[in-house]
Design a protein around this motif. Structure first.
Motif, PDB file in Angstrom:
ATOM      1  N   GLY A 182      26.684 -49.591   8.523  1.00 27.00           N
ATOM      2  CA  GLY A 182      27.468 -49.832   9.724  1.00 27.00           C
ATOM      3  C   GLY A 182      26.974 -51.029  10.505  1.00 27.00           C
ATOM      4  N   ASP A 183      27.928 -51.733  11.135  1.00 26.50           N
ATOM      5  CA  ASP A 183      27.600 -52.880  11.981  1.00 26.50           C
ATOM      6  C   ASP A 183      28.753 -53.087  12.947  1.00 26.50           C
ATOM      7  OD1 ASP A 183      27.583 -55.958  12.651  1.00 26.50           O
ATOM      8  OD2 ASP A 183      25.574 -55.446  11.926  1.00 26.50           O
ATOM      9  N   SER A 184      28.448 -53.481  14.135  1.00 27.90           N
ATOM     10  CA  SER A 184      29.480 -53.583  15.165  1.00 27.90           C
ATOM     11  C   SER A 184      30.354 -54.827  15.026  1.00 27.90           C
ATOM     12  CB  SER A 184      28.823 -53.589  16.546  1.00 27.90           C
ATOM     13  OG  SER A 184      27.939 -54.700  16.656  1.00 27.90           O
ATOM     14  N   THR A 185      29.900 -55.811  14.255  1.00 25.24           N
ATOM     15  CA  THR A 185      30.643 -57.065  14.211  1.00 25.24           C
ATOM     16  C   THR A 185      31.053 -57.510  12.809  1.00 25.24           C
ATOM     17  OG1 THR A 185      28.562 -58.299  14.128  1.00 25.24           O
ATOM     18  CG2 THR A 185      29.521 -57.901  16.308  1.00 25.24           C
ATOM     19  N   THR A 186      30.317 -57.122  11.781  1.00 22.40           N
ATOM     20  CA  THR A 186      30.595 -57.663  10.453  1.00 22.40           C
ATOM     21  C   THR A 186      30.369 -56.599   9.382  1.00 22.40           C
ATOM     22  OG1 THR A 186      30.081 -59.455   8.916  1.00 22.40           O
ATOM     23  CG2 THR A 186      28.237 -58.491  10.118  1.00 22.40           C
ATOM     24  N   TYR A 187      30.506 -57.024   8.132  1.00 24.33           N
ATOM     25  CA  TYR A 187      30.268 -56.108   7.013  1.00 24.33           C
ATOM     26  C   TYR A 187      28.774 -55.778   6.907  1.00 24.33           C
ATOM     27  CZ  TYR A 187      34.951 -57.521   5.503  1.00 24.33           C
ATOM     28  OH  TYR A 187      36.291 -57.751   5.427  1.00 24.33           O
ATOM     29  N   ALA A 188      28.484 -54.590   6.423  1.00 34.57           N
ATOM     30  CA  ALA A 188      27.091 -54.200   6.172  1.00 34.57           C
ATOM     31  C   ALA A 188      27.063 -53.321   4.917  1.00 34.57           C
ATOM     32  CB  ALA A 188      26.501 -53.450   7.354  1.00 34.57           C
ATOM     33  N   SER A 189      25.890 -53.264   4.304  1.00 34.43           N
ATOM     34  CA  SER A 189      25.741 -52.495   3.065  1.00 34.43           C
ATOM     35  C   SER A 189      24.651 -51.442   3.228  1.00 34.43           C
ATOM     36  CB  SER A 189      25.386 -53.432   1.901  1.00 34.43           C
ATOM     37  OG  SER A 189      25.136 -52.689   0.730  1.00 34.43           O
ATOM     38  N   GLY A 190      24.938 -50.233   2.725  1.00 30.15           N
ATOM     39  CA  GLY A 190      23.948 -49.170   2.697  1.00 30.15           C
ATOM     40  C   GLY A 190      23.715 -48.726   1.260  1.00 30.15           C
ATOM     41  N   THR A 191      22.451 -48.496   0.882  1.00 26.95           N
ATOM     42  CA  THR A 191      22.109 -48.156  -0.497  1.00 26.95           C
ATOM     43  C   THR A 191      21.134 -46.995  -0.527  1.00 26.95           C
ATOM     44  OG1 THR A 191      22.400 -50.452  -1.203  1.00 26.95           O
ATOM     45  CG2 THR A 191      21.129 -49.020  -2.664  1.00 26.95           C
ATOM     46  N   SER A 192      21.319 -46.099  -1.492  1.00 22.65           N
ATOM     47  CA  SER A 192      20.365 -45.013  -1.729  1.00 22.65           C
ATOM     48  C   SER A 192      20.147 -44.861  -3.225  1.00 22.65           C
ATOM     49  CB  SER A 192      20.881 -43.683  -1.152  1.00 22.65           C
ATOM     50  OG  SER A 192      20.768 -43.673   0.254  1.00 22.65           O
ATOM     51  N   THR A 193      18.902 -44.567  -3.597  1.00 27.15           N
ATOM     52  CA  THR A 193      18.537 -44.358  -5.002  1.00 27.15           C
ATOM     53  C   THR A 193      17.736 -43.069  -5.104  1.00 27.15           C
ATOM     54  OG1 THR A 193      18.460 -46.742  -5.408  1.00 27.15           O
ATOM     55  CG2 THR A 193      17.321 -45.326  -6.992  1.00 27.15           C
ATOM     56  N   ILE A 194      17.992 -42.291  -6.158  1.00 21.91           N
ATOM     57  CA  ILE A 194      17.328 -41.001  -6.304  1.00 21.91           C
ATOM     58  C   ILE A 194      17.111 -40.690  -7.781  1.00 21.91           C
ATOM     59  CG2 ILE A 194      19.490 -39.692  -6.346  1.00 21.91           C
ATOM     60  CD1 ILE A 194      18.027 -37.504  -4.752  1.00 21.91           C
ATOM     61  N   VAL A 195      16.024 -39.939  -8.059  1.00 23.54           N
ATOM     62  CA  VAL A 195      15.735 -39.427  -9.403  1.00 23.54           C
ATOM     63  C   VAL A 195      16.080 -37.937  -9.421  1.00 23.54           C
ATOM     64  CG1 VAL A 195      13.943 -38.986 -11.117  1.00 23.54           C
ATOM     65  CG2 VAL A 195      13.913 -41.116  -9.810  1.00 23.54           C
ATOM     66  N   LEU A 196      16.884 -37.517 -10.409  1.00 23.20           N
ATOM     67  CA  LEU A 196      17.304 -36.122 -10.512  1.00 23.20           C
ATOM     68  C   LEU A 196      17.012 -35.586 -11.914  1.00 23.20           C
ATOM     69  CD1 LEU A 196      20.776 -36.198  -8.707  1.00 23.20           C
ATOM     70  CD2 LEU A 196      18.616 -35.292  -7.824  1.00 23.20           C
ATOM     71  N   ASP A 197      16.477 -34.372 -11.961  1.00 21.31           N
ATOM     72  CA  ASP A 197      16.257 -33.676 -13.229  1.00 21.31           C
ATOM     73  C   ASP A 197      17.492 -32.810 -13.488  1.00 21.31           C
ATOM     74  OD1 ASP A 197      15.254 -32.559 -15.494  1.00 21.31           O
ATOM     75  OD2 ASP A 197      13.683 -31.389 -14.521  1.00 21.31           O
ATOM     76  N   LEU A 198      18.327 -33.225 -14.447  1.00 24.99           N
ATOM     77  CA  LEU A 198      19.609 -32.566 -14.673  1.00 24.99           C
ATOM     78  C   LEU A 198      19.585 -31.714 -15.938  1.00 24.99           C
ATOM     79  CD1 LEU A 198      22.137 -35.440 -13.873  1.00 24.99           C
ATOM     80  CD2 LEU A 198      21.138 -33.757 -12.317  1.00 24.99           C
ATOM     81  N   SER A 199      20.334 -30.643 -15.896  1.00 26.17           N
ATOM     82  CA  SER A 199      20.631 -29.848 -17.078  1.00 26.17           C
ATOM     83  C   SER A 199      21.992 -30.277 -17.618  1.00 26.17           C
ATOM     84  CB  SER A 199      20.646 -28.360 -16.741  1.00 26.17           C
ATOM     85  OG  SER A 199      19.390 -27.944 -16.241  1.00 26.17           O
ATOM     86  N   ILE A 200      22.289 -29.852 -18.849  1.00 23.57           N
ATOM     87  CA  ILE A 200      23.580 -30.204 -19.438  1.00 23.57           C
ATOM     88  C   ILE A 200      24.716 -29.709 -18.543  1.00 23.57           C
ATOM     89  CG2 ILE A 200      25.101 -29.807 -21.415  1.00 23.57           C
ATOM     90  CD1 ILE A 200      22.696 -29.642 -23.185  1.00 23.57           C
ATOM     91  N   ASN A 201      25.710 -30.599 -18.315  1.00 23.55           N
ATOM     92  CA  ASN A 201      26.921 -30.321 -17.527  1.00 23.55           C
ATOM     93  C   ASN A 201      26.690 -30.265 -16.029  1.00 23.55           C
ATOM     94  OD1 ASN A 201      28.560 -30.220 -19.831  1.00 23.55           O
ATOM     95  ND2 ASN A 201      28.168 -28.037 -20.129  1.00 23.55           N
ATOM     96  N   ASP A 202      25.492 -30.627 -15.542  1.00 25.66           N
ATOM     97  CA  ASP A 202      25.319 -30.803 -14.100  1.00 25.66           C
ATOM     98  C   ASP A 202      26.196 -31.968 -13.628  1.00 25.66           C
ATOM     99  OD1 ASP A 202      23.627 -28.728 -13.714  1.00 25.66           O
ATOM    100  OD2 ASP A 202      21.791 -29.912 -13.595  1.00 25.66           O
ATOM    101  N   ASP A 203      26.780 -31.838 -12.424  1.00 29.96           N
ATOM    102  CA  ASP A 203      27.675 -32.854 -11.873  1.00 29.96           C
ATOM    103  C   ASP A 203      26.984 -33.655 -10.775  1.00 29.96           C
ATOM    104  OD1 ASP A 203      29.824 -32.136 -13.475  1.00 29.96           O
ATOM    105  OD2 ASP A 203      30.475 -30.582 -12.078  1.00 29.96           O
ATOM    106  N   VAL A 204      27.256 -34.965 -10.752  1.00 31.53           N
ATOM    107  CA  VAL A 204      26.756 -35.841  -9.688  1.00 31.53           C
ATOM    108  C   VAL A 204      27.892 -36.772  -9.274  1.00 31.53           C
ATOM    109  CG1 VAL A 204      25.081 -37.607  -9.044  1.00 31.53           C
ATOM    110  CG2 VAL A 204      24.396 -35.746 -10.584  1.00 31.53           C
TER     111      VAL A 204
END
Length: 270
Positions: free
Chosen positions: A222-244
């Motif tokens: 978010g930004d009051s005047t122009t474009y802005a970018s937000g980023t998140s990165t995560i490590v997940l231990d998934l089982s078969i057919n888990d949804d993300v």
């Protein structure tokens, strides 16, 4: 005299016309030769590329064979390390009228030998099972990963509405649904996911990466005047057919910038 002129003109015209036809044939022939040379050059390039691909596959095959042989040798070494049998020649012998103690000693020795044999058999079974798991992981190792980006702007989005990344750049393993932008794990393992969202000027974006319907990490832009970018990165231990997937949280009337400015990426690492 006029007849001679006419005859000469006719001969000259016929000779010139024949020469022009020959020249045209030569031009056509030269063009065909040039086309064949270009085609041969392209074929040689394809052959060279195919040879390099074959060489790469051969090298990879040799490496896999080396790993399998190394593992097989390790298992063979473990199988060769047999548990020594009890030396019965040093044990009391039953001679027909020996003592009860001698009989008990022989019984205990027999039981010890049985226990050692059972332990050795279980050890070999365990090591062979581990060897099978290792070779199976090598032979069936899967490459899974995807990257998708936004196309059109997504406007006036509400809470819990999914963000769509409809331009799929890579989808190795086909884990990402190209229509819903939901990733379903084809195999169990450790995955890395990264999301980048760009807001419209003066507006905020509040979203989350979701695993099986539960938010696991939030994203703000978010930004009051122009474009802005937000980023998140995560490590997940998934089982078969888990949804993300990625969805809007905490606010409504959200706008997501399109035109490949926002992205969703995931990859299997182990």
């Amino acid at each position: 005299m006029i007849v001679q002129y006419v005859i000469g003109f006719c001969l000259f015209f016929a000779f010139s016309h024949g020469l022009s036809k020959d020249e045209n044939k030569m031009v056509i022939l030269e063009k065909r030769v040039k086309d064949l040379e270009d085609l041969a050059t392209k074929l040689l390039r394809k052959v060279d590329l195919a040879e390099r691909n074959i060489q790469s596959l051969l090298s990879e095959n040799i490496q896999i064979k080396k790993e399998l042989k190394y593992t097989s040798d390790q298992v063979q070494d473990l199988e060769n390390q047999t548990i020594p049998m009890t030396d019965w020649s040093s044990s009391p012998r039953y001679t027909g009228y020996g003592s009860i103690k001698s009989l008990q000693n022989m019984k205990n020795l027999g039981q010890n030998h049985k226990n050692h044999s059972e332990k050795g058999r279980h050890l070999r079974q365990l090591e062979f099972h581990q060897f099978q798991q290792y070779t199976h992981s090598i032979m069936t190792k899967q490459r899974i990963g995807f990257t998708a980006v936004t196309t059109d702007h997504q406007t006036h989005m509400g809470i819990n509405q999914s963000i769509l990344f409809l331009n799929v750049i890579e989808n190795v393993g086909n884990g990402l649904d190209p229509f819903t932008s939901v990733f379903k794990a084809p195999v169990s393992g450790l995955y890395i996911f990264s999301v980048s969202l760009v807001n419209h000027p003066g507006l905020e974006v509040r979203a989350s990466i979701v695993k099986n319907g539960n938010p696991v990490v939030r994203i703000f832009s978010g930004d009051s005047t122009t474009y802005a970018s937000g980023t998140s990165t995560i490590v997940l231990d998934l089982s078969i057919n888990d949804d993300v997937w990625v969805r809007i949280t905490d606010a409504s009337d959200i706008n997501i910038n399109g035109g490949a400015w926002s992205s969703f990426t995931g990859v299997l690492v182990s």
